[in-house]
Design an enzyme around this catalytic site. Structure first.
Site, PDB file in Angstrom:
ATOM      1  N   ASP B 310       0.840  -1.201   0.000  1.00 17.60           N
ATOM      2  CA  ASP B 310       0.000   0.000   0.000  1.00 17.60           C
ATOM      3  C   ASP B 310       0.876   1.253   0.000  1.00 17.60           C
ATOM      4  OD1 ASP B 310      -2.529  -1.559   0.459  1.00 17.60           O
ATOM      5  OD2 ASP B 310      -1.500  -2.031   2.323  1.00 17.60           O
ATOM      6  N   HIS B 338      -4.932  -3.067   6.880  1.00 18.23           N
ATOM      7  CA  HIS B 338      -4.760  -3.369   5.455  1.00 18.23           C
ATOM      8  C   HIS B 338      -6.146  -3.737   4.891  1.00 18.23           C
ATOM      9  CE1 HIS B 338      -2.953  -4.757   1.765  1.00 18.23           C
ATOM     10  NE2 HIS B 338      -3.577  -5.901   1.895  1.00 18.23           N
TER      11      HIS B 338
END
Lengths: 498, 498
Positions: B310, B338
Site C-alpha cells: 500500500d 490493510h
C-alpha cells in the site's frame, strides 16, 4: 475518407459516441487481417474501436501499442515518439492529456513475412535524442543528475518479447532490481507483446511501477517490434508460439520462424548496431539462426540461443550424484541443440577442479541416466508443479547475460548457443550450436580452449549437428536460402517444453 | 467422549473411513459458530471433517493448521529430523527412501484452541546440531569453509508459509539470490505447504536447486509448522485461505484465524526466541494479532502485518500526480488496517523533501481520489492482468524486510503494521496497526517522531482503529480473550484481495 473521420474521432476517444459510430462502421466493413497496408489500417482502427466500445482494455491498446513501420509513413519527427513511457496511462488517469500521443499513432497489420528489411536503419539517429516523454520520464536531467550523484552508468535499453508471459514476469523484476546489470546501471525496459496480451502487459508495467525500483527509468510497451526494439542494446526474445495440438516440429519451426524472421528484420532496422540478442523461444537454436540471417547489419556473433538452463540442471545433477554442493561443479558444457539431442558434457566437466569421471566412477550412470535426467527435468517439474519452469528459466537467462557482462572465472567457461563461424571443434559452420565460451565481461565471448573430445562425445555431438542441419533445411525460405525441404527424423522437443 | 474417539481416528486422517464416521457425528451435532469455547472447538473439528470428506482442499487445512505440540507426543530423536532437505526427493528418486521421513510426521486434528502453548521451547537446543541431512546439505563443514574464505555471515533460517503460491514463487528466488539479506548472507529456506501443495512445493525446491544460488545452502519442505518453523529467525506467513463464495469477512477472520493461532503456537514452541514475523495472509493485521497472542514467548514487537505494498502504491500515485520520479517521494505512511479503511497519509508525506500539500495543490484529489487509487490498484491490476499482484507483493515483502535489516535513511520512515503498546499517536493499545517506523538496521524498529495529525487525518485513523477493534472482538476465542462477538459494520476487503 472514413478513416480520416475515424482518426479525428478517436482523438476524442474518451467520449463514448465515436465508438458507437465506429462500431457500425466496423460491423459493416471490418476485415482485420487484410494484408494490404493502406486498407488494413482502416479496418484495423475500426476493429480496435469495437473493443474500445466494450471497455478500457483496447483503449490501452490504441494508446500504447498501435504503430507503423516508421520508414514507411511516419514523418521524421514522429520517430521521436516510438515508445510510451510507463506512466502514460497513469498520466491519462491523473488528468494529463494523453491525446497528442494518440494522433501520432497509426495502426497497420502486416503479416510478418511481408515486412521487408529496410536497407538502412529506419530511424535517423539524431531523432532519438528528442523523444516525447511523460511524467517522471520527462525529467531526463533528473536521471543525468542521478547518474552524477550516484555515479551511475548511462541508461541502457533492454527489449523483451513475450513480456506478458510467466518467464518474463520473473525476468523483468530481476532486470529492474539491478540483479543482472548491477546496482549502478539504470535501465529502460521495452516490452513487446501481442494484441491479445497487451492488457496483461499494462498490468506488468503497473506492477513494475508499484515496485519503485530506482534503476528502472523507463518502461514502454507495444506490439510492433519496429518500435519496441528501437535502439535496444539487449534483446531478450522469449515470446514464441506454443506448439498446437497435433502440430509437427516442422510446423512449429515454420510458425515461430516467421516471428523470428520479422523480429530479426526489426532488430536490423532499429536496434543498436551492437545489440546482443538472446533467443529463448523454442526451437531456440534455429530461431536464433533465422533471426541473425534476417539481421545482416548486426554481427552474427551477437546472437545467442539459451542453453544455460540445461547447463544449470546438468551441474545440479552432477553435484547430487557426487554428493557435493552445486557450486563445486565447473566447466559444464551443453553441446548442440536445445532439444533431446543436446549433449551435457561430463568428459570436460570438473568437480572441485577434478575431472568428473575421476570423481563419479559410475560411468554407466554418466553415459545414460545423467543426460536423461537433464533432459527430463522440465517434464518432471511439470508433473510436480503443474507449470513449466518459469522461475528457473528466468534465472538461467540472468546467468546467461551475467556471463557476458562479467569476466568468466579463470579456467572455467559457460555454455551458450552461438553462430558457428570457424570453430576448433570440427562442428559444421553456419548453424547456431551450443558450445563452451568465455567472456572478458565486455558482452562479447570467445570459444573455450583445452576442450577434450573423445569418440563417445563426438558421436553425440554429430547427432545434434545433423539435427540442426536438418532444421536449417526446414527454414531455408526464412533464411533466404531458397526453398525449404523438411526431413526431420523424429520429435526432439524437450519434455516440459512441448 | 465421541470427540476423543474422533481425535484418535483422525490421527489416521490419510485414510477415508474416519471422515465418514466424523461426517455422521457432525451431521448430528455440529454448530460451527457456537460461542462456548469448549463446545465450539469440538464442533469446529467436526465442521472441518465434513469438508475433509468433500475434498482435498480441507485436508490441506487439517495438515497446515492441525498438528501437535511435539512435547506432548514426539520422542526427542524425532526433533532431529524436523526438515526435509532440498535433496530428499532427489535422494528418493535415486533410491533413498523418503518414506521414513513422512512417517515422522504425526498429524492429529486438534482444534487450535485445544492446543496448549508449551511453557518452554519444545525442542532441546542440543538436538538441532545432529539434524538429518542429505546430499550437499550434509557437508556443513563445507559451508563453514565458505563462510571463512568468502567472509560470509553465518547461516540464517527463513520459514515461509504458503510457499507453493504465486507470491512465494517470486519471493523465494529473491531471498535465494541475496537481494534481500545481501551477498554475504547464506540462508536456509524452510517451506511450509499443505498436503495438497506438497508436490508443487517439491517442484519449487527443484527450481531453486536448478538455480544454483550459492547463498542458498538448505531447502526443507513440510506441512507441519512445528517442524518447518524449527529455529527460524524470520517467518514470512503468506499462506492463508482465500475467501470462499459467499463467505463473510467474519468467516474469513475465523477460518484464517485458526491457521494463524496454530502457527503462532508453533513459532512459540520451536522458532528462534527473537524470530521476526511478517504476516501477509489476509486479513493480515488481525491475523498478526492472533499469531502474537498465541506466541507469548516471542516479543509482540517482532510481529508485523504487511502494509508495504500500500505504501509503495501510494508513493507511486503521488509521484504520478506531481510528475516526479517515484524515488522523490518520502515519509509515506499507511495508517491502520490493510483494508479499505487504510489511511494513506498525504499530510506527512514529502516530495523532494517538501510537504506533499505544497507540491500538489489539488486538495480535493488528495482527500478523495488519491486514497481510492491506492485502494483500488489491486482491483485494476486483476482486471488488466487477470491475476492478483504476486510480483509486486513479493517486492513489497522484500522492501519490508530490508527496511528492518538496513538503517532507515535520515529523516525518512516506512510503514508496517505493528503491535500498539504505548504509541504517541493516541491509537488504541493492544491491536496491530500500521504506523510510521524507523530502524537502525538491527531487525528492530522504533515509531517515527515529528508526525503531524490534523482533524481530517485523525478522523480517518479512528475509523480504521474502530474496525480493528471490531475485528479483535470477532477473534476473541482465538486470542484467549473469552467469547467472540462479531459486529463488523461492512465488508472492507481490498479489491483484488477478495
Amino acid at each position: 475518407m472514413l478513416s480520416s473521420v475515424w482518426i479525428v474521432l478517436s482523438c476524442h476517444a474518451s467520449r463514448p459516441w465515436p465508438y458507437i459510430i465506429t462500431l457500425f462502421q466496423t460491423l459493416t466493413k471490418s476485415t482485420p487481417f487484410q494484408s494490404s497496408l493502406s486498407l488494413s489500417s482502416f479496418s484495423y482502427s475500426h476493429f480496435l474501436c469495437v473493443f474500445f466500445f466494450f471497455g478500457t482494455f483496447f483503449m490501452a491498446l490504441s494508446k500504447i501499442s498501435t504503430s507503423h513501420t516508421p520508414s514507411q509513413t511516419l514523418k521524421p519527427n514522429f520517430y521521436s515518439k516510438p515508445c510510451v513511457p510507463l506512466q502514460c496511462y497513469d498520466a491519462r488517469r491523473s488528468g494529463v492529456s494523453f491525446e497528442q500521443h494518440r494522433k501520432l499513432r497509426i495502426s497497420c497489420s502486416v503479416a510478418p513475412n511481408q515486412v521487408q528489411a529496410p536497407v538502412a536503419p529506419a530511424v535517423p539517429s539524431d531523432t532519438t535524442s528528442n523523444r516525447d516523454c511523460y511524467g517522471v520520464f520527462c525529467t531526463t536531467y533528473d536521471l543525468k543528475a542521478d547518474e552524477k550523484t550516484k555515479s551511475w552508468k548511462s541508461l541502457i535499453k533492454i527489449a523483451v518479447s513475450g513480456a506478458a508471459g510467466m518467464i518474463s514476469n520473473h525476468l523483468l523484476f530481476k532486470l529492474a532490481s539491478g540483479e543482472v546489470f548491477g546496482p549502478d546501471q539504470p535501465i529502460a525496459l521495452q516490452l513487446l507483446g501481442s494484441e491479445r496480451s497487451l492488457q496483461a502487459l499494462e498490468g506488468v508495467a503497473m506492477e513494475l511501477e508499484d515496485s519503485l525500483y530506482p534503476l528502472l527509468r523507463e518502461v514502454s510497451i507495444g506490439i510492433n517490434p519496429y518500435e519496441v526494439f528501437q535502439d535496444c542494446e539487449w534483446a531478450l526474445l522469449i515470446g514464441a508460439k506454443p506448439r498446437g495440438p497435433g502440430m509437427e516440429r516442422a510446423g512449429l519451426l515454420d510458425i515461430n520462424g516467421q516471428i523470428f524472421a520479422e523480429q530479426g528484420k526489426a532488430l536490423n532496422a532499429v536496434a543498436s548496431r551492437n545489440v546482443k540478442v538472446i533467443v529463448v523461444g523454442n526451437p531456440c537454436n534455429t530461431n536464433a539462426l533465422i533471426c541473425l540471417k534476417n539481421a545482416p547489419n548486426i554481427p552474427a556473433k551477437n546472437f545467442h540461443a539459451l542453453t544455460r538452463l540445461d547447463e544449470n540442471r546438468a551441474k545440479c545433477q552432477l553435484a547430487l550424484k557426487a554428493g557435493v554442493f552445486y557450486d563445486k561443479v565447473s566447466n559444464m558444457t551443453i553441446w548442440g541443440n536445445h532439444s533431446t539431442t543436446q549433449v551435457p558434457d561430463f568428459l570436460n566437466a570438473k568437480i572441485n577442479g577434478i575431472p568428473v569421471k575421476e570423481v563419479i566412477k559410475d560411468t554407466k550412470w554418466l553415459e545414460t541416466e545423467f543426460t536423461e535426467r537433464v533432459q527430463k527435468r522440465g517434464g518432471v517439474l511439470i508433473q510436480k508443479w503443474g507449470r513449466s519452469s518459469a522461475a528457473s528459466t528466468a534465472v538461467s537467462i540472468v546467468d546467461a547475460i551475467r556471463s557476458l557482462v562479467t569476466p568468466t572465472p579463470e579456467g572455467d567457461w559457460f555454455s551458450t548457443g552461438v553462430y558457428t563461424n570457424g570453430n576448433p571443434y570440427g562442428i559444421a559452420e553456419d548453424i547456431v550450436f551450443s558450445m563452451p565460451c568465455r567472456s572478458k565481461g565486455d558482452g562479447d565471448y570467445e570459444l573455450a580452449k583445452d576442450v577434450i573430445i573423445d569418440d563417445f562425445l563426438r558421436e553425440r555431438i554429430k547427432k545434434s549437428e545433423a539435427e540442426l542441419l536438418a532444421e536449417k533445411r526446414c527454414v531455408a525460405h526464412l533464411t533466404g536460402e531458397g526453398n525449404a525441404f523438411c526431413d526431420l527424423p523424429e520429435d526432439t522437443m524437450l519434455p516440459g517444453e512441448q
